[in-house]
Design a protein around this motif. Structure first.
Motif, short mmCIF file in Angstrom:
data_model
loop_
_atom_site.label_atom_id
_atom_site.label_comp_id
_atom_site.label_asym_id
_atom_site.label_seq_id
_atom_site.Cartn_x
_atom_site.Cartn_y
_atom_site.Cartn_z
N VAL A 322 0.86 -54.75 2.09
CA VAL A 322 0.19 -53.59 1.97
C VAL A 322 0.77 -52.49 1.35
N ASN A 323 2.14 -52.42 1.41
CA ASN A 323 3.00 -51.58 0.61
C ASN A 323 2.79 -51.71 -0.93
N SER A 324 2.63 -53.04 -1.27
CA SER A 324 2.37 -53.44 -2.68
C SER A 324 1.12 -52.98 -3.22
N LEU A 325 0.25 -53.24 -2.35
CA LEU A 325 -1.27 -52.67 -2.83
C LEU A 325 -1.33 -50.99 -3.09
N THR A 326 -0.72 -50.34 -1.89
CA THR A 326 -0.53 -49.00 -1.72
C THR A 326 0.23 -48.33 -3.21
N SER A 327 1.30 -49.05 -3.38
CA SER A 327 2.07 -48.65 -4.60
C SER A 327 1.33 -48.61 -6.07
N LEU A 328 0.52 -49.90 -6.17
CA LEU A 328 -0.20 -50.11 -7.47
C LEU A 328 -1.38 -49.00 -7.36
N ILE A 329 -2.02 -48.54 -6.37
CA ILE A 329 -3.02 -47.56 -6.46
C ILE A 329 -2.27 -46.18 -6.51
N LEU A 330 -1.26 -45.90 -6.29
CA LEU A 330 -0.50 -44.65 -6.29
C LEU A 330 -0.26 -44.59 -7.71
N MET A 331 0.47 -45.65 -8.47
CA MET A 331 0.84 -45.66 -9.87
C MET A 331 -0.55 -45.46 -10.77
N PHE A 332 -1.53 -45.90 -10.28
CA PHE A 332 -2.85 -45.75 -11.38
C PHE A 332 -3.19 -44.28 -11.18
N LEU A 333 -3.33 -43.89 -10.11
CA LEU A 333 -3.54 -42.25 -9.92
C LEU A 333 -2.74 -41.38 -10.71
N PHE A 334 -1.33 -41.68 -10.52
CA PHE A 334 -0.50 -40.80 -10.96
C PHE A 334 -0.36 -40.80 -12.51
N VAL A 335 -0.53 -41.97 -13.18
CA VAL A 335 -0.47 -42.15 -14.41
C VAL A 335 -1.81 -41.30 -15.19
N VAL A 336 -3.09 -41.78 -14.54
CA VAL A 336 -4.17 -41.29 -15.06
C VAL A 336 -4.39 -39.65 -14.84
N PHE A 337 -4.06 -39.14 -13.90
CA PHE A 337 -4.40 -37.78 -13.41
C PHE A 337 -3.14 -36.93 -13.45
N ALA A 338 -2.15 -37.23 -14.08
CA ALA A 338 -0.99 -36.57 -14.18
C ALA A 338 -0.97 -35.06 -14.60
N PRO A 339 -1.77 -34.78 -15.61
CA PRO A 339 -2.14 -33.38 -16.07
C PRO A 339 -3.01 -32.50 -14.93
N LEU A 340 -3.85 -33.17 -14.40
CA LEU A 340 -4.62 -32.66 -13.35
C LEU A 340 -3.79 -32.38 -12.15
N ILE A 341 -2.71 -33.00 -11.83
CA ILE A 341 -1.61 -33.06 -10.63
C ILE A 341 -0.98 -31.60 -10.98
N CYS A 342 -0.53 -31.39 -12.40
CA CYS A 342 0.28 -30.23 -12.66
C CYS A 342 -0.49 -28.97 -12.24
N ASN A 343 -1.65 -29.07 -12.82
CA ASN A 343 -2.61 -27.84 -12.55
C ASN A 343 -2.82 -27.60 -10.93
N LEU A 344 -3.01 -28.58 -10.27
CA LEU A 344 -3.07 -28.44 -8.76
C LEU A 344 -1.89 -27.87 -8.23
N PHE A 345 -0.83 -28.01 -8.85
CA PHE A 345 0.35 -27.30 -8.38
C PHE A 345 0.73 -25.88 -9.14
N GLY A 346 -0.44 -25.60 -9.58
CA GLY A 346 -0.24 -23.97 -10.30
C GLY A 346 0.52 -24.00 -11.40
N LEU A 347 0.72 -25.39 -12.17
CA LEU A 347 1.34 -25.24 -13.59
C LEU A 347 0.29 -25.17 -14.72
N TYR A 348 0.24 -24.25 -15.47
CA TYR A 348 -0.83 -24.28 -16.51
C TYR A 348 -0.35 -23.96 -17.84
N ASP A 349 1.12 -23.61 -18.13
CA ASP A 349 1.42 -23.57 -19.34
C ASP A 349 1.28 -24.91 -19.98
#
Length: 590
Positions: A322-349
């Protein structure tokens, strides 16, 4: 005698029962934990994120104490309950509870009195008055809330080990939803900045803790505060068990100090802000991995107390998968949506977003090994083994991470993030080598001294089971009385369960049918015999049967069982029943 390939029906249902509410709770915790950073970042930008980042070591310090006592105490509680020592489990819980309250009140008072010195240690720069003032305001409220943090998080471990996993998840969920809601109101609408974020956390803890506290007064709980007779002699061993897993928070304290100072030197406020974003993402991943740990820990600890080692090992395999499957899902989300994640935390520069996206993507590459390392650590800790979790935490938290970070810092702000990858990878390799050379057999009883039998609702199978028990008892030199009473116990208890508990046969779901009785007979070194019984019948306690039912013995088959139960209770050294994880569980000492 094999029951099914893979984990048993008991383990499967217990895991699902624990994991679903734990996963929901983890998601809520993750969002609530990031709420301060998300909302403050959008209102105050990099300065707000940096203020929270400078306060993070205090959270790490809290975690060392509350999670260590919470996990260690819950494991000790679960082992005591599995052996039938309810009074010892209750007294141990009371001792941990009082100790945590004393420590937390001390921190709340003296932390605020010495807040200026604490600010200096944390590295908050006086040269930036806005950042310094924001950090001091946020930190003061977090210190005052120490008793609430300690109670809320530690009691959650106990509730999950006392069959209240849903209630604990609901309580923490309500508290965290309130935290998030108040963050939006106080910070975004009322413009209270970091003070509003800290107050939102405080009010969320008040509500969540109050709900969990109310559960301690339910009749079905074993976590009683009265009669008040706390036991403190086991506190060192309890803390030792817990801190072996959570000593990493001490190391995180050191690493965050290093990271904050390195980032403010290499990339200024925006670098500290990006560091805070990565830490928040790491915490979110940890919460999801911890959902598996909190789900499997009560099961492993219970099976360990019953000497059912095969199921312990199978549950570890489940947590690893279960941890392996969870990590693979998180890796995909972090790599694909990294710029959006920065925006969500208020970083726009643009420059900050570019650096933040690169940092997140590099960090995500370590997540697979994070999940594997945490699965191994939880497995050892749940079995009351402290050395290996300590090794894992030390390797991940300081022995590899800090040297790797110091080297990577010299190579520039981009290289800094590779320290995470090197740390998790080398930790996993080292622990696997250690495990191969030192198999997980310490603290385990000789398997020859353990007999595991599984029965269905067909009473005709009892004969062969009793024959197996007779040969097992003779092998370990049980005296005639022990042999007689253990056979009688198995026959009477199983007959009572089949007759009274399996009243509504369901569709067959295993090769034994849906109705299952699991017997684990242990021949202890002191010649005592321990019989552990688990069944998936309706709520039914055979030991509640008594001689009153004998008045109409000719018309009630179960009355013969009632007579047998009375004899067992008189002759057994101890007997204990509880409904745990949706199953009837009993332990009898002959």
């Amino acid at each position: 005698m094999k029951f099914t390939s893979g984990i048993s029906i008991f383990s499967r249902q217990m895991f699902i029962r624990q994991y679903i509410p734990a996963l929901i709770s983890a998601l809520v915790f993750a969002v609530a934990d990031m709420a301060d950073a998300l909302v403050v970042g959008n209102r105050m930008g990099a300065v707000g994120l940096a203020a929270i980042a400078f306060s993070l070591p205090i959270y790490m310090f809290y975690n060392v104490i509350m999670h260590s006592f919470g996990l260690g105490g819950a494991i000790h509680f679960s082992n005591k309950m599995a052996s039938g020592d309810e009074e010892g489990a209750r007294r141990s819980f009371q001792g941990v509870f009082i100790t945590l309250m004393i420590i937390s009140v001390f921190i709340a008072i003296f932390g605020n009195l010495g807040i200026k010195g604490l600010m200096f240690i944390l590295g908050a720069p006086k040269s930036n008055p806005v950042l310094y003032s924001a950090t001091k305001t946020y930190l003061g409220i977090i210190l005052a809330a120490a008793p609430l943090f300690f109670f809320d998080y530690s009691i959650g471990y106990y509730l999950r080990n006392d069959d209240f996993e849903k209630e604990s998840s609901i309580a923490s969920g309500i508290g965290n939803v309130l935290d998030l809601s108040l963050n939006i109101i106080l910070v975004l609408f009322l413009d209270m900045g970091v003070k509003g974020a800290a107050l939102a956390t405080l009010f969320g803890l008040v509500v969540g803790s109050s709900i969990q506290f109310a559960f301690l007064f339910r009749k079905t709980t074993h976590l009683k505060l009265f009669p008040f007779n706390p036991e403190f002699c086991n506190l060192p061993s309890i803390y030792k068990i817990g801190i072996s897993s959570f000593v990493s928070y001490i190391y995180s304290f050191v690493f965050i100090l290093i990271g904050n100072n390195a980032m403010i030197r290499l990339a200024g406020d925006s670098g500290v802000a990006v560091f805070d974003v990565v830490i928040n993402l790491g915490n979110m991943a940890y919460y999801l991995f911890n959902a598996v740990s909190t789900s499997t820990q009560p099961i492993i600890s219970t099976y360990e107390g019953e000497c059912n080692y095969d199921e312990c090992d199978k549950i570890e395999n489940v947590s690893t998968l279960v941890n392996s499957l969870t990590s693979l899902i998180l890796m995909f989300l972090f790599v694909v949506f990294a710029p959006l994640i920065c925006n969500l935390f208020g970083l726009y520069d643009p420059a900050t977003v570019e650096y933040g996206s690169l940092s997140i993507r590099i960090y995500s590459l370590c997540l697979l090994f994070v999940g594997l390392n945490l699965a191994m650590s939880n497995y050892y800790a749940a079995r009351n083994i402290s050395i290996e979790p300590f090794m894992i935490a030390t390797l991940r938290g300081i022995a590899i991470l800090v040297p790797a970070a110091l080297i990577c810092i010299r190579l520039g702000k981009n290289a800094f993030w590779f320290a995470y990858i090197f740390t998790e990878l080398f930790t996993y390799i080292i622990i696997r080598i250690h495990r191969k050379r030192h198999p997980v057999i310490n603290k385990r009883m000789d398997k020859e001294r353990i007999l595991d039998i599984k029965l269905g609702s067909d009473i005709s199978r009892l004969g062969s089971a009793i024959e197996d028990i007779e040969m097992f008892c003779e092998k370990w030199d049980a005296n005639p009385k022990q042999l007689y009473y253990i056979q009688m116990t198995v026959e009477e208890v199983c007959s009572a369960i089949i007759t009274n508990g399996f009243k509504s046969p369901l569709v067959n779901r295993t090769n034994f049918g849906y109705n299952v009785i699991e017997l684990t007979l242990v021949a202890a070194e002191n010649n005592d015999l321990f019989l552990h019984i688990r069944d998936n019948a309706i709520f039914f306690n055979p030991f509640d049967m008594n001689k009153k039912a004998l008045k109409d013995i000719e018309n009630k088959d179960s009355d013969f069982n009632a007579l047998g139960m009375d004899v067992i209770k008189q002759k057994a050294k101890s007997f204990y029943y509880r409904r745990f994880q949706g199953f009837n569980t009993m332990v009898v000492k002959i």
